[in-house]
Design an enzyme around this catalytic site. Sequence first.
Site, PDB file in Angstrom:
ATOM      1  N   ASP A  87      41.047  43.960  21.466  1.00  0.00           N
ATOM      2  CA  ASP A  87      40.295  43.824  22.707  1.00  0.00           C
ATOM      3  C   ASP A  87      39.824  45.192  23.178  1.00  0.00           C
ATOM      4  OD1 ASP A  87      43.099  44.378  23.221  1.00  0.00           O
ATOM      5  OD2 ASP A  87      42.674  44.072  25.355  1.00  0.00           O
ATOM      6  N   GLU A 147      45.752  44.028  24.841  1.00  0.00           N
ATOM      7  CA  GLU A 147      46.452  45.282  25.121  1.00  0.00           C
ATOM      8  C   GLU A 147      45.904  45.985  26.340  1.00  0.00           C
ATOM      9  OE1 GLU A 147      47.182  49.710  24.732  1.00  0.00           O
ATOM     10  OE2 GLU A 147      45.306  48.580  24.862  1.00  0.00           O
TER      11      GLU A 147
END
Length: 386
Positions: A87, A147
């Site tokens: 991400d 994350e």
Amino acid sequence: MQKQAIFQYIDEHRGEMMALWQELVNRESGSADKAGVDKVQDRIKNILEAEGALVRMVEYEQAGNMLIAEIGGDRAKAPVLFSGHVDTVFKTGTVEKRPFTVRDGKAYGPGVLDMKGGVVAFLYAVKALRAAGFSERPIKMLLAGDEETGHLASNAAEVFVEEARGCAAAFNCETGFVDDAIVVGRKGVAGFTMEVRGVAAHVGNDPENGRSAIVEIAHKLLEVEKLTDWQEGTSFNVGVIEGGTVPNATPDYAKIRIDVRFVDENAIPKFTRQIEAIAAKTYVPGTTTTLTAGASFKPMTTTEGVKRLFRLVKETYAENGFGAPYEKAVGGGADSAYTVIAGVPTVCAMGVKGGRNHSPEEYAIVESLFERAKLLAACVLKLNSL
């Protein structure tokens, strides 16, 4: 030699590596875009399955899925672990405005450095190791899909700890530094949101009946900032403030977002109590305050195992003419914290080198993609000496 075969494989696949890097950067995968993140994870799943990996997905309703993969799980020695995330911090639509481009030896695009370049580097380290016949120990891979939000809507942190246990070493392929710093320690991160409700009123006709949420939050903001203890290594930052609508009305709502950085996990109860006490105190009668805990990371502790693994990385650098790395402790959180908590020697910032991550100017040095793939694979070959 096996290492020569590995390096040759990477040199022969430079174009393929660049193409995958471009593909991954040009796939939207902001943390809030679950569908986009999951598509990136599925693409990597297909790549790894083609290499003979057993791949599992931990699926989440409100966060990007987490990928767990392993090659050679029946091998006798302890596994080596590559970790990271897919991400990014960028909103959907950023790719259309700033797609992957290369200029003057640098690659640009959302997530090019943090950390899709690192993902490509370890994928090709794995491919090269397999092509050279490496079979000494299992190779394990963990990729989070959330994350950048601190796993706020998932249990990915716990999955990292559980899946990492028993590994011989972990290489987190987060953002690398242009000066060859290797991260051996990170501060923990905790986030809080403080919201105040007041009473709106017309400041000309009815000022005495207003209860300003902005004035209340301003008092609290200053008290939070006073908590910073540089000697202890705990810092507080109010990075966002919101409130009010028009200048001629008493504001009935205000909000601040607080970022806390800390060295020792044992500091968590202390600073949580401190912030709770500030939230509980009322400066403007008639206002009420709500405190909500947000994203967090545990600290990455610099253990003896971490130091040993850094020495191995430093030796590998020297043997292959990659430069002279040095140890660095940083304030930013990462999932390397959780592999250390699992008892695994870990080094971080092993991904492509560059700068300005999380900004429109984020860039990565193209040549570092190939160097880091070689470095990662060469480190795996040396693990028996750890």
